[in-house]
Design an enzyme around this catalytic site. Structure first.
Site, PDB file in Angstrom:
ATOM      1  N   LEU A 263       0.825  -1.218   0.000  1.00 15.82           N
ATOM      2  CA  LEU A 263       0.000   0.000   0.000  1.00 15.82           C
ATOM      3  C   LEU A 263       0.858   1.267   0.000  1.00 15.82           C
ATOM      4  O   LEU A 263       0.344   2.366  -0.174  1.00 15.82           O
ATOM      5  CB  LEU A 263      -0.881   0.022   1.251  1.00 15.82           C
ATOM      6  CG  LEU A 263      -2.027  -0.980   1.297  1.00 15.82           C
ATOM      7  CD1 LEU A 263      -2.695  -0.935   2.668  1.00 15.82           C
ATOM      8  CD2 LEU A 263      -3.051  -0.685   0.208  1.00 15.82           C
TER       9      LEU A 263
ATOM     10  N   LYS B 206      15.992  -5.474   4.817  1.00 18.59           N
ATOM     11  CA  LYS B 206      16.080  -4.527   5.937  1.00 18.59           C
ATOM     12  C   LYS B 206      17.423  -4.579   6.675  1.00 18.59           C
ATOM     13  O   LYS B 206      17.897  -3.557   7.148  1.00 18.59           O
ATOM     14  CB  LYS B 206      14.942  -4.774   6.924  1.00 18.59           C
ATOM     15  CG  LYS B 206      13.606  -4.245   6.434  1.00 18.59           C
ATOM     16  CD  LYS B 206      12.532  -4.495   7.484  1.00 18.59           C
ATOM     17  CE  LYS B 206      11.309  -3.647   7.204  1.00 18.59           C
ATOM     18  NZ  LYS B 206      10.304  -3.740   8.254  1.00 18.59           N
TER      19      LYS B 206
ATOM     20  N   ASN C 250      14.331   0.572   7.534  1.00 13.66           N
ATOM     21  CA  ASN C 250      13.178   0.532   6.623  1.00 13.66           C
ATOM     22  C   ASN C 250      13.042   1.811   5.801  1.00 13.66           C
ATOM     23  O   ASN C 250      12.162   1.921   4.961  1.00 13.66           O
ATOM     24  CB  ASN C 250      11.871   0.227   7.381  1.00 13.66           C
ATOM     25  CG  ASN C 250      11.295   1.455   8.055  1.00 13.66           C
ATOM     26  OD1 ASN C 250      12.016   2.399   8.378  1.00 13.66           O
ATOM     27  ND2 ASN C 250       9.997   1.450   8.283  1.00 13.66           N
TER      28      ASN C 250
ATOM     29  N   ASP D 285       9.592   1.804  11.945  1.00 11.60           N
ATOM     30  CA  ASP D 285       8.552   0.848  12.379  1.00 11.60           C
ATOM     31  C   ASP D 285       8.184   1.053  13.854  1.00 11.60           C
ATOM     32  O   ASP D 285       7.003   1.061  14.219  1.00 11.60           O
ATOM     33  CB  ASP D 285       9.034  -0.598  12.181  1.00 11.60           C
ATOM     34  CG  ASP D 285       8.933  -1.041  10.732  1.00 11.60           C
ATOM     35  OD1 ASP D 285       8.076  -0.499   9.988  1.00 11.60           O
ATOM     36  OD2 ASP D 285       9.713  -1.927  10.324  1.00 11.60           O
TER      37      ASP D 285
ATOM     38  N   GLY E 225       6.905 -11.394  20.802  1.00 10.22           N
ATOM     39  CA  GLY E 225       7.511 -11.356  19.460  1.00 10.22           C
ATOM     40  C   GLY E 225       8.800 -10.578  19.445  1.00 10.22           C
ATOM     41  O   GLY E 225       8.875  -9.451  19.949  1.00 10.22           O
TER      42      GLY E 225
ATOM     43  N   GLY F 193      11.358  -8.897  13.334  1.00  7.69           N
ATOM     44  CA  GLY F 193      11.606  -7.550  12.815  1.00  7.69           C
ATOM     45  C   GLY F 193      10.756  -6.501  13.505  1.00  7.69           C
ATOM     46  O   GLY F 193      11.271  -5.499  14.030  1.00  7.69           O
TER      47      GLY F 193
ATOM     48  N   VAL G 120      -0.178  -5.893  16.221  1.00  5.06           N
ATOM     49  CA  VAL G 120       0.390  -5.201  15.052  1.00  5.06           C
ATOM     50  C   VAL G 120      -0.206  -5.683  13.728  1.00  5.06           C
ATOM     51  O   VAL G 120       0.002  -5.066  12.688  1.00  5.06           O
ATOM     52  CB  VAL G 120       1.930  -5.311  14.985  1.00  5.06           C
ATOM     53  CG1 VAL G 120       2.571  -4.736  16.235  1.00  5.06           C
ATOM     54  CG2 VAL G 120       2.391  -6.721  14.727  1.00  5.06           C
TER      55      VAL G 120
ATOM     56  N   TYR H 125      -2.888  -5.981  10.863  1.00  5.54           N
ATOM     57  CA  TYR H 125      -4.042  -5.157  10.454  1.00  5.54           C
ATOM     58  C   TYR H 125      -4.950  -5.856   9.446  1.00  5.54           C
ATOM     59  O   TYR H 125      -5.985  -5.331   9.066  1.00  5.54           O
ATOM     60  CB  TYR H 125      -3.609  -3.781   9.944  1.00  5.54           C
ATOM     61  CG  TYR H 125      -2.646  -3.792   8.786  1.00  5.54           C
ATOM     62  CD1 TYR H 125      -3.074  -3.876   7.473  1.00  5.54           C
ATOM     63  CD2 TYR H 125      -1.282  -3.703   9.019  1.00  5.54           C
ATOM     64  CE1 TYR H 125      -2.187  -3.879   6.423  1.00  5.54           C
ATOM     65  CE2 TYR H 125      -0.373  -3.703   7.980  1.00  5.54           C
ATOM     66  CZ  TYR H 125      -0.840  -3.792   6.680  1.00  5.54           C
ATOM     67  OH  TYR H 125       0.055  -3.799   5.643  1.00  5.54           O
TER      68      TYR H 125
HETATM   69  P1  NAD Z   1       9.204 -12.079  12.035  1.00  5.85           P
HETATM   70  O1  NAD Z   1       9.055 -13.411  11.383  1.00  5.85           O
HETATM   71  O2  NAD Z   1      10.472 -11.338  11.912  1.00  5.85           O
HETATM   72  O3  NAD Z   1       8.932 -12.253  13.613  1.00  5.85           O
HETATM   73  C1  NAD Z   1       7.858 -12.987  14.148  1.00  5.85           C
HETATM   74  C2  NAD Z   1       8.109 -13.200  15.640  1.00  5.85           C
HETATM   75  O4  NAD Z   1       6.989 -13.864  16.221  1.00  5.85           O
HETATM   76  C3  NAD Z   1       9.320 -14.059  15.929  1.00  5.85           C
HETATM   77  O5  NAD Z   1       9.996 -13.525  17.040  1.00  5.85           O
HETATM   78  C4  NAD Z   1       8.725 -15.413  16.252  1.00  5.85           C
HETATM   79  O6  NAD Z   1       9.526 -16.140  17.157  1.00  5.85           O
HETATM   80  C5  NAD Z   1       7.406 -15.026  16.903  1.00  5.85           C
HETATM   81  N1  NAD Z   1       6.389 -16.057  16.749  1.00  5.85           N
HETATM   82  C6  NAD Z   1       6.066 -16.706  15.620  1.00  5.85           C
HETATM   83  N2  NAD Z   1       5.095 -17.618  15.875  1.00  5.85           N
HETATM   84  C7  NAD Z   1       4.821 -17.514  17.201  1.00  5.85           C
HETATM   85  C8  NAD Z   1       3.904 -18.180  18.065  1.00  5.85           C
HETATM   86  N3  NAD Z   1       3.088 -19.155  17.618  1.00  5.85           N
HETATM   87  N4  NAD Z   1       3.885 -17.830  19.351  1.00  5.85           N
HETATM   88  C9  NAD Z   1       4.694 -16.848  19.814  1.00  5.85           C
HETATM   89  N5  NAD Z   1       5.576 -16.187  19.039  1.00  5.85           N
HETATM   90  C10 NAD Z   1       5.628 -16.514  17.744  1.00  5.85           C
HETATM   91  O7  NAD Z   1       8.005 -11.230  11.520  1.00  5.85           O
HETATM   92  P2  NAD Z   1       7.859  -9.619  11.573  1.00  5.85           P
HETATM   93  O8  NAD Z   1       8.417  -9.052  10.339  1.00  5.85           O
HETATM   94  O9  NAD Z   1       8.350  -9.141  12.880  1.00  5.85           O
HETATM   95  O10 NAD Z   1       6.283  -9.475  11.484  1.00  5.85           O
HETATM   96  C11 NAD Z   1       5.442  -9.907  12.550  1.00  5.85           C
HETATM   97  C12 NAD Z   1       4.021  -9.405  12.310  1.00  5.85           C
HETATM   98  O11 NAD Z   1       4.016  -7.976  12.358  1.00  5.85           O
HETATM   99  C13 NAD Z   1       3.458  -9.779  10.935  1.00  5.85           C
HETATM  100  O12 NAD Z   1       2.108 -10.131  11.113  1.00  5.85           O
HETATM  101  C14 NAD Z   1       3.565  -8.493  10.150  1.00  5.85           C
HETATM  102  O13 NAD Z   1       2.563  -8.411   9.155  1.00  5.85           O
HETATM  103  C15 NAD Z   1       3.318  -7.479  11.237  1.00  5.85           C
HETATM  104  N6  NAD Z   1       3.878  -6.154  10.948  1.00  5.85           N
HETATM  105  C16 NAD Z   1       3.019  -5.095  11.006  1.00  5.85           C
HETATM  106  C17 NAD Z   1       3.516  -3.825  10.758  1.00  5.85           C
HETATM  107  C18 NAD Z   1       2.567  -2.651  10.810  1.00  5.85           C
HETATM  108  O14 NAD Z   1       2.960  -1.560  10.358  1.00  5.85           O
HETATM  109  N7  NAD Z   1       1.386  -2.784  11.356  1.00  5.85           N
HETATM  110  C19 NAD Z   1       4.867  -3.623  10.456  1.00  5.85           C
HETATM  111  C20 NAD Z   1       5.718  -4.739  10.427  1.00  5.85           C
HETATM  112  C21 NAD Z   1       5.205  -6.005  10.672  1.00  5.85           C
END
Ligand code: NAD
Length: 293
Positions: free
Chosen positions: A23, A73, A94, A111, A135, A138, A236, A238
């Site tokens: 987007l 990143k 980013n 972020d 979590g 990233g 996080v 959406y």
């Molecule tokens: P990532 O893969 O780098 O990290 C995911 C984290 O979640 C890891 O630390 C992992 O160990 C943990 N995890 C995974 N499955 C799990 C479970 N079942 N129980 C507990 N912990 C668990 O991913 P990311 O890039 O950090 O993205 C994570 C989420 O954040 C995604 O849904 C992404 O779409 C969202 N996000 C949203 C925004 C925003 O602007 N709203 C920005 C970035 C990422």
């Protein structure tokens, strides 16, 4: 847009793959048009293999900046000249700014700022707060660092003991040595510690992605006793707009719940400010992107 573009138009890029679904081009181009700024924003499908050449291209072509997403990143860092304090602590970028188009590239990470501003837009300050964060990938790392830079009292990270755990341990060390915030990392399998931490926190943030995609039917909180009216619950994710966690929190009396839309908008707005020096019209862009206006 064709009426806007000229020989003077400045270009901002988005460097990631896959990226056509993003987007961000619509967000930034609509904001440029609304504010009458002579910029254009284009997505470039670039992975790690082409990244060095892409960064050389930014310098050679005088591209004014770029957003960077997966898988670039972290990989982009060696090709940049300077990092913001947040990008340095997070270890990921980013947003890249080529100030004045002169080729000195500064990496930022918006972020975490996006997450903190989204909370602020709902009247929630992180200063002096104890915050439980699930979590440490990233998004989780960026949020943990920014909460600390913005004066949170404690950031308690919970994560499975997977490959991101060791990175979380490093993040905790960095936060403890560079900020006044107390930080910790605990295995989320320790449910007793997880629940106790939330009970002592004013804000719970889920940055795991549990509740979307293949994990759409899951929530990390399933015990109604964990939810309190005064616990801010921020997911996080959406899409879907209401994850299982948010639904559960609302059903069990949490008064303030938030999805990731605000974070997405405000990370874009922070990048927009770095690129142009101007404030993005966040409400206008929100309505345009999500209310079909
Ligand atoms: P990532 O893969 O780098 O990290 C995911 C984290 O979640 C890891 O630390 C992992 O160990 C943990 N995890 C995974 N499955 C799990 C479970 N079942 N129980 C507990 N912990 C668990 O991913 P990311 O890039 O950090 O993205 C994570 C989420 O954040 C995604 O849904 C992404 O779409 C969202 N996000 C949203 C925004 C925003 O602007 N709203 C920005 C970035 C990422």
């Amino acid at each position: 847009m064709s009426e806007r573009l000229s020989g003077h138009t400045l270009l901002i890029g988005l460097i990631a793959t896959p990226i056509r679904h993003s987007l961000s081009p619509k967000m930034h181009n609509e904001a440029f048009a609304k504010l009458g700024l002579d910029y254009a924003y284009l997505a470039f499908e670039v992975g790690n293999d082409e990244l060095e050449d892409a960064v050389k291209g930014i310098r050679a072509l005088g591209i004014r900046g770029a957003n960077v997403s997966m898988p670039n990143k972290q990989a982009i860092i060696p090709y940049l000249d300077e990092l913001s304090p947040a990008a340095e602590l997070i270890g990921a970028v980013n947003t890249v700014v080529n100030k004045d188009g002169e080729g000195h590239l500064v990496g930022h990470n918006t972020d975490g700022v996006g997450a903190v501003k989204a909370l602020a837009s709902e009247g929630v300050s992180v200063k002096d707060q104890i915050i439980t964060l699930a979590g440490a990938g990233g998004a989780g790392t960026a949020i943990a660092v920014q909460l600390s830079l913005d004066g949170a009292k404690e950031v308690r990270i919970f994560n499975p003991n997977d490959p991101t755990y060791a990175n979380a341990e490093k993040t905790v060390e960095k936060i403890m040595s560079k900020t006044d915030t107390k930080a910790s990392i605990t295995d989320i399998d320790n449910q007793e510690a997880f629940k106790k931490s939330i009970a002592e926190s004013s804000i719970y943030i889920d940055a795991t992605g549990v509740g979307m995609g293949k994990l759409i039917d899951l929530s990390l909180i399933n015990d109604p006793e964990v939810i309190r009216p005064d616990l801010v619950v921020f997911d996080v994710v959406y899409s879907p707009a209401e994850t299982k966690l948010l639904k559960f929190a609302r059903a069990n009396g949490a008064k303030k719940t938030m999805n990731g839309l605000g974070m997405m908008l405000y990370q874009g707005a922070a990048a927009f400010k770095l690129f142009t020096g101007e404030d993005m019209t966040v409400d206008y862009i929100h309505d345009l992107l999500f209310n079909d206006k």
